[in-house]
Scaffold this active site. Structure first.
Site, PDB file in Angstrom:
ATOM      1  N   CYS A   2       0.811  -1.599   0.385  1.00 37.82           N
ATOM      2  CA  CYS A   2      -0.337  -0.211   0.164  1.00 37.82           C
ATOM      3  C   CYS A   2       1.034   1.575  -0.231  1.00 37.82           C
ATOM      4  O   CYS A   2       1.540   1.719   0.508  1.00 37.82           O
ATOM      5  CB  CYS A   2      -1.054  -0.041   0.851  1.00 37.82           C
ATOM      6  SG  CYS A   2      -2.671  -0.664   1.272  1.00 37.82           S
ATOM      7  N   ARG A  27       4.061  -0.846  -5.035  1.00 35.95           N
ATOM      8  CA  ARG A  27       4.117  -1.035  -2.692  1.00 35.95           C
ATOM      9  C   ARG A  27       2.337  -1.560  -3.947  1.00 35.95           C
ATOM     10  O   ARG A  27       2.166  -2.338  -2.484  1.00 35.95           O
ATOM     11  CB  ARG A  27       3.628   0.078  -2.408  1.00 35.95           C
ATOM     12  CG  ARG A  27       5.184   1.122  -2.194  1.00 35.95           C
ATOM     13  CD  ARG A  27       4.854   2.241  -1.454  1.00 35.95           C
ATOM     14  NE  ARG A  27       4.823   1.524   0.244  1.00 35.95           N
ATOM     15  CZ  ARG A  27       5.615   1.822   0.956  1.00 35.95           C
ATOM     16  NH1 ARG A  27       7.238   1.717   1.002  1.00 35.95           N
ATOM     17  NH2 ARG A  27       5.353   1.290   2.348  1.00 35.95           N
ATOM     18  N   TRP A  74      -2.893  -2.581  -1.972  1.00 34.55           N
ATOM     19  CA  TRP A  74      -2.469  -3.855  -1.933  1.00 34.55           C
ATOM     20  C   TRP A  74      -3.230  -4.913  -0.953  1.00 34.55           C
ATOM     21  O   TRP A  74      -3.586  -4.104  -0.112  1.00 34.55           O
ATOM     22  CB  TRP A  74      -1.061  -4.490  -1.692  1.00 34.55           C
ATOM     23  CG  TRP A  74      -0.586  -6.380  -2.253  1.00 34.55           C
ATOM     24  CD1 TRP A  74      -0.010  -6.065  -3.173  1.00 34.55           C
ATOM     25  CD2 TRP A  74      -0.272  -7.280  -0.340  1.00 34.55           C
ATOM     26  NE1 TRP A  74       0.122  -7.914  -2.664  1.00 34.55           N
ATOM     27  CE2 TRP A  74      -0.207  -8.284  -1.271  1.00 34.55           C
ATOM     28  CE3 TRP A  74      -0.817  -7.320   0.701  1.00 34.55           C
ATOM     29  CZ2 TRP A  74       0.402  -9.528  -0.543  1.00 34.55           C
ATOM     30  CZ3 TRP A  74      -0.491  -8.198   1.095  1.00 34.55           C
ATOM     31  CH2 TRP A  74      -0.436  -9.244   0.567  1.00 34.55           C
ATOM     32  N   ASN A 100      -2.765   2.580   5.066  1.00 33.87           N
ATOM     33  CA  ASN A 100      -0.998   1.204   4.861  1.00 33.87           C
ATOM     34  C   ASN A 100      -0.783   0.635   6.602  1.00 33.87           C
ATOM     35  O   ASN A 100      -0.921   1.067   7.224  1.00 33.87           O
ATOM     36  CB  ASN A 100      -0.004   1.669   4.421  1.00 33.87           C
ATOM     37  CG  ASN A 100       1.194   0.894   3.977  1.00 33.87           C
ATOM     38  OD1 ASN A 100       0.724  -0.289   3.940  1.00 33.87           O
ATOM     39  ND2 ASN A 100       2.189   1.237   4.425  1.00 33.87           N
ATOM     40  N   GLY A 101      -0.997  -0.769   6.324  1.00 34.46           N
ATOM     41  CA  GLY A 101      -1.164  -1.555   7.537  1.00 34.46           C
ATOM     42  C   GLY A 101      -1.986  -2.442   7.825  1.00 34.46           C
ATOM     43  O   GLY A 101      -2.715  -2.729   7.467  1.00 34.46           O
ATOM     44  N   GLU A 489      17.010 -18.748  -5.859  1.00 28.58           N
ATOM     45  CA  GLU A 489      16.460 -17.394  -6.469  1.00 28.58           C
ATOM     46  C   GLU A 489      16.457 -18.162  -7.933  1.00 28.58           C
ATOM     47  O   GLU A 489      15.363 -17.083  -8.062  1.00 28.58           O
ATOM     48  CB  GLU A 489      18.411 -16.594  -6.349  1.00 28.58           C
ATOM     49  CG  GLU A 489      18.072 -14.988  -6.664  1.00 28.58           C
ATOM     50  CD  GLU A 489      16.668 -14.365  -6.368  1.00 28.58           C
ATOM     51  OE1 GLU A 489      16.063 -15.164  -4.782  1.00 28.58           O
ATOM     52  OE2 GLU A 489      16.481 -13.257  -6.234  1.00 28.58           O
ATOM     53  N   LYS A 493      12.466 -15.885  -9.288  1.00 30.56           N
ATOM     54  CA  LYS A 493      12.476 -15.012  -9.932  1.00 30.56           C
ATOM     55  C   LYS A 493      11.666 -15.720 -10.739  1.00 30.56           C
ATOM     56  O   LYS A 493      10.821 -14.836 -11.431  1.00 30.56           O
ATOM     57  CB  LYS A 493      13.924 -15.086 -10.297  1.00 30.56           C
ATOM     58  CG  LYS A 493      14.773 -14.308  -9.647  1.00 30.56           C
ATOM     59  CD  LYS A 493      14.433 -12.830 -10.284  1.00 30.56           C
ATOM     60  CE  LYS A 493      13.460 -12.213  -8.555  1.00 30.56           C
ATOM     61  NZ  LYS A 493      14.255 -12.758  -7.292  1.00 30.56           N
ATOM     62  N   GLU A 496       7.991 -15.798  -9.312  1.00 32.34           N
ATOM     63  CA  GLU A 496       7.040 -13.938  -9.187  1.00 32.34           C
ATOM     64  C   GLU A 496       6.974 -13.888 -10.111  1.00 32.34           C
ATOM     65  O   GLU A 496       5.098 -13.441 -10.390  1.00 32.34           O
ATOM     66  CB  GLU A 496       8.120 -13.355  -8.915  1.00 32.34           C
ATOM     67  CG  GLU A 496       8.445 -13.943  -7.205  1.00 32.34           C
ATOM     68  CD  GLU A 496       9.794 -13.108  -6.612  1.00 32.34           C
ATOM     69  OE1 GLU A 496       9.246 -12.841  -6.016  1.00 32.34           O
ATOM     70  OE2 GLU A 496      11.097 -13.015  -7.684  1.00 32.34           O
ATOM     71  N   HIS A 512      16.084 -37.739  -3.903  1.00 29.79           N
ATOM     72  CA  HIS A 512      14.809 -37.799  -2.780  1.00 29.79           C
ATOM     73  C   HIS A 512      13.338 -37.246  -3.596  1.00 29.79           C
ATOM     74  O   HIS A 512      12.281 -37.225  -2.772  1.00 29.79           O
ATOM     75  CB  HIS A 512      15.800 -37.503  -1.396  1.00 29.79           C
ATOM     76  CG  HIS A 512      16.344 -37.465  -1.318  1.00 29.79           C
ATOM     77  ND1 HIS A 512      16.656 -39.397  -0.827  1.00 29.79           N
ATOM     78  CD2 HIS A 512      18.026 -37.752  -1.145  1.00 29.79           C
ATOM     79  CE1 HIS A 512      17.841 -39.781  -0.716  1.00 29.79           C
ATOM     80  NE2 HIS A 512      18.599 -38.817  -0.775  1.00 29.79           N
ATOM     81  N   LYS A 611       5.918  -4.751  -3.397  1.00 30.76           N
ATOM     82  CA  LYS A 611       7.936  -4.956  -3.276  1.00 30.76           C
ATOM     83  C   LYS A 611       8.029  -5.281  -1.821  1.00 30.76           C
ATOM     84  O   LYS A 611       9.065  -5.805  -0.978  1.00 30.76           O
ATOM     85  CB  LYS A 611       7.815  -3.569  -3.183  1.00 30.76           C
ATOM     86  CG  LYS A 611       9.110  -2.791  -3.704  1.00 30.76           C
ATOM     87  CD  LYS A 611      10.057  -3.984  -4.618  1.00 30.76           C
ATOM     88  CE  LYS A 611      11.586  -3.540  -4.553  1.00 30.76           C
ATOM     89  NZ  LYS A 611      11.932  -4.803  -5.431  1.00 30.76           N
TER      90      LYS A 611
HETATM   91  C1  G6P Z   1       8.508  -9.274  -0.978  1.00 32.84           C
HETATM   92  C2  G6P Z   1       9.129  -8.691  -2.733  1.00 32.84           C
HETATM   93  C3  G6P Z   1      10.913  -9.536  -2.185  1.00 32.84           C
HETATM   94  C4  G6P Z   1      11.384  -9.349  -0.589  1.00 32.84           C
HETATM   95  C5  G6P Z   1      11.044  -9.500   0.195  1.00 32.84           C
HETATM   96  C6  G6P Z   1      11.358  -9.371   1.284  1.00 32.84           C
HETATM   97  O1  G6P Z   1       8.111 -10.371  -1.149  1.00 32.84           O
HETATM   98  O2  G6P Z   1       8.650  -9.105  -3.183  1.00 32.84           O
HETATM   99  O3  G6P Z   1      11.155  -9.418  -3.804  1.00 32.84           O
HETATM  100  O4  G6P Z   1      12.693  -9.988  -1.464  1.00 32.84           O
HETATM  101  O5  G6P Z   1       9.176  -9.309  -0.288  1.00 32.84           O
HETATM  102  O6  G6P Z   1      11.594  -7.554   1.647  1.00 32.84           O
HETATM  103  P1  G6P Z   1      13.156  -6.959   1.871  1.00 32.84           P
HETATM  104  O7  G6P Z   1      12.581  -5.856   1.810  1.00 32.84           O
HETATM  105  O8  G6P Z   1      12.543  -7.587   3.570  1.00 32.84           O
HETATM  106  O9  G6P Z   1      13.760  -7.770   1.496  1.00 32.84           O
END
Ligand code: G6P
Length: 616
Positions: A2, A27, A74, A100-101, A489, A493, A496, A512, A611
């Site tokens: 948000c 956000r 969000w 926000n929250g 990772e 990616k 996501e 396994h 984000k």
């Molecule tokens: C969200 C984002 C990710 C990020 C994660 C942790 O899920 O989409 O890209 O890695 O938060 O965020 P931070 O700001 O704590 O690294």
């Protein structure tokens, strides 16, 4: 999670608000809304979808105003819809509020308010706040700011709030607990943002609100900030700071998307995160921010690394770096699990919290917990002035510059860089590595930006691989040792941003379980660079081929063994094993990026994600 933007001053508010929402859209982006003060009355426009949908909707509306609040959402409570979008209005239309929250006790508050006759238009927790504030104001006959302070003492959970009221049409009331909020101070005007992005264009003079702060913001008047935890509600002296951000950093700079820009910015981001931290003779690597706590770190019995998402993967890489170089046990924890499992934390533990945004609720909770148990708490984050930076005892910024693409790229490699510097500095000082090993690693670290440049040149080739992967519904990523987090990772990616189901696995664990999934339709992306376990990885690749899986490999340049076994093979420059993730992750980012583009996905704003996850 948000985005909040608000303005009060002599300029037209709407363009500032809509522009601010665009900058904050990373956000949250399922709906957006704006409330404007017009001739002493509040006008509300809300729209499901993107900020551009809201702007289109407002195109033929009267948006003339000098005061307003705006929000990009969000969804947490209630699906994305116009009713659930913020701002929310009081029944008499005199108060509009954005939030926000999460209001954790919203159910009981809602029932209480419903019992005394309030009706709710949305399914959100936020609407409770607007009715609660109105109720307190009416019953106690208080000025709005005092009513807000009193009402907030009943609220459990987190909030950043901006409130507009017809009582004082020029005025904004803002409040913060657990979610970030800052006030930009212009000349006779104020800008509010959940981060600096909507503010930096207009002013660099900012005040970061602290938890419990409630501020009355009136143009041409000084800020009035009080804190709900101070029983006497005395006025606080605002602490003005310089916003460490530039407008250029927030633009796409000729790239089609933020994510591509950020992938290509990695050589610079890594250089910036090393800047000033390795001295000319390379004898000393030092991170200024942790100097005071260095002896605590050198004497640590254990490191606990707490993080979420991609930052957690950086933590996994650090586990290899710290254990190999410093020979101290490391536990890497999902912050969300750590905080709730009554963990054992000793005073001689050092907790390192890693977060790009510095606002991830679970990571911040892990920090609180570790502090309560007397551990030393160090932060690694990218956003200057973020909550993590303020709540930890010491720490290091990654200096990667703002990361706007929701899927993290340059923040990850910058985090790993800082963690490598940290490990090297401690290892050098404690004497756990030889001088020559130390110099070799420092030299290699300094050459990483050039090595990444070489990988970036292969974008077109990786695009071809993407054509193949984009047609598949699943993918498996394998790696061993320090390349295992790279596999995780890579898989993260891909899922996501392209919505292809992907799993990351330690290569040897494949047998396994995941091996059952392998057939001629399954792409298996293997990170098989020069490393201690190279031969074992080769055997794992054989197992994939025996089951007709398609191998896509990332190898060290010159490799022929794995290359000959692969349908596609990406070669990366030779890198010290411990530092390989810094280079090997990059082709996987590019791969995920192009797969997502081919599949028509919005790479910068993938569905359902946000984000900065400032809720649990
Ligand atoms: C969200 C984002 C990710 C990020 C994660 C942790 O899920 O989409 O890209 O890695 O938060 O965020 P931070 O700001 O704590 O690294």
């Amino acid at each position: 999670m948000c985005g909040i933007v608000a303005y009060s001053g002599y300029n037209e508010a709407y363009p500032i608000l809509i522009n601010g929402l665009r900058r904050l859209e990373y956000r949250g982006y399922d709906s957006a809304g704006v409330a404007l003060m017009q001739d002493g009355k509040i006008t509300l426009y809300k729209k499901r979808g993107k900020v551009s949908d809201l702007d289109e909707f407002c195109a033929d509306k009267n948006t003339e105003s000098h005061v307003g609040i705006a929000h990009t959402r969000w969804a947490t409570h209630g699906e994305p819809s116009e009713e659930n979008a913020h701002p929310h209005l009081s029944e008499d239309g005199s108060i509009a509020l954005i939030h926000n929250g999460i209001v954790e006790n919203y159910v009981s508050l809602k029932q209480e308010l419903q019992r005394i006759g309030y009706t709710f238009k949305s399914e959100t927790d936020t609407e409770v706040l607007v009715h609660l504030i109105k109720d307190v104001q009416a019953k106690e006959n208080l000025p709005l700011a005092d009513a807000v302070m009193l009402a907030l003492t009943r609220v459990e959970g987190t909030y950043a709030l901006a409130i507009l009221s017809t009582d004082n049409p020029d005025q904004l009331i803002v409040a913060k607990k657990g979610s970030p909020l800052l006030i930009g101070v212009g000349k006779n005007e104020y800008f509010i943002g959940s981060d600096g992005a909507p503010i930096v264009e207009y002013t660099k003079k900012v005040v970061y609100l602290e938890d419990g702060d409630v501020a009355v913001v009136t143009p041409k008047k000084p800020l009035v900030i009080r804190n709900i935890n101070d029983e006497e509600h005395l006025r606080k002296r605002p602490y003005f700071q310089k916003l460490e951000m530039s407008l250029d950093q927030l633009e796409k700079g000729g790239f089609e998307t933020y994510m591509l820009k950020e992938i290509f910015e990695q050589p610079k981001a890594i250089t910036d995160s090393m800047r000033g931290r390795i001295n000319l003779k390379k004898d000393v690597v030092s991170l200024g921010g942790i100097i005071e706590y260095e002896s605590k770190m050198m004497n640590a019995k254990r490191f606990i690394i707490a993080a979420c998402g991609t930052s957690w993967h950086a933590g996994l890489v650090a586990e290899y770096l710290f254990e190999s170089l410093i020979r101290v046990p490391v536990e890497v924890e999902y912050a969300s699990e750590f905080r709730y499992r009554n963990p054992i934390i000793h005073e001689d533990d050092v907790l390192i919290a890693i977060s790009q945004s510095g606002e991830t609720a679970d990571t911040l909770a892990a920090v609180e917990l570790a502090k309560r148990h007397g551990a030393t708490v160090i932060g690694i984050c990218n956003v200057v002035g973020s909550t993590l930076a303020r709540e930890t005892m010491a720490g290091s910024y990654t200096h990667a510059g703002p990361e706007i693409g929701v899927a993290s790229t340059k923040a990850f490699t910058a985090q790993v860089t800082v963690l490598a510097l940290m490990a090297l500095s401690l290892a050098h000082k404690t004497g756990t590595i030889s001088r020559s090993q130390y110099h070799q690693l420092v030299n290699d670290l300094e050459s990483i930006p050039d090595k990444i440049e070489m990988v970036l040149k292969q974008e077109q080739f990786i695009q071809k691989i993407a054509q193949f992967v984009a047609t598949r519904p699943n993918a498996i990523f394998l790696g061993r040792g320090v390349n295992y987090p790279v596999a995780l990772e890579g898989a993260l990616k891909l899922k996501e941003i392209s919505y292809i189901h992907a799993e990351g696995y330690p290569a040897a664990e494949m047998k396994h379980g995941p091996i059952a999934l392998i057939d001629e339709h399954m792409p298996v992306i293997v990170v098989a660079t020069e490393q201690q376990t190279y031969d074992k990885v080769v055997s794992n690749i054989q197992e994939v081929i025996a089951r007709k899986g398609t191998v896509i490999s990332v190898v060290t340049e010159g490799d022929t063994t794995v290359k000959n076994m692969s349908k596609f093979c990406i070669e990366i420059p030779h890198t010290e094993e411990l530092l390989t993730p810094l280079v090997a992750t990059v082709p996987l980012q590019i791969l995920a990026y192009h797969v997502a583009l081919i599949r028509g996905c919005n790479v910068d704003r993938p569905r359902n994600l946000a984000k900065s996850v400032s809720v649990e």
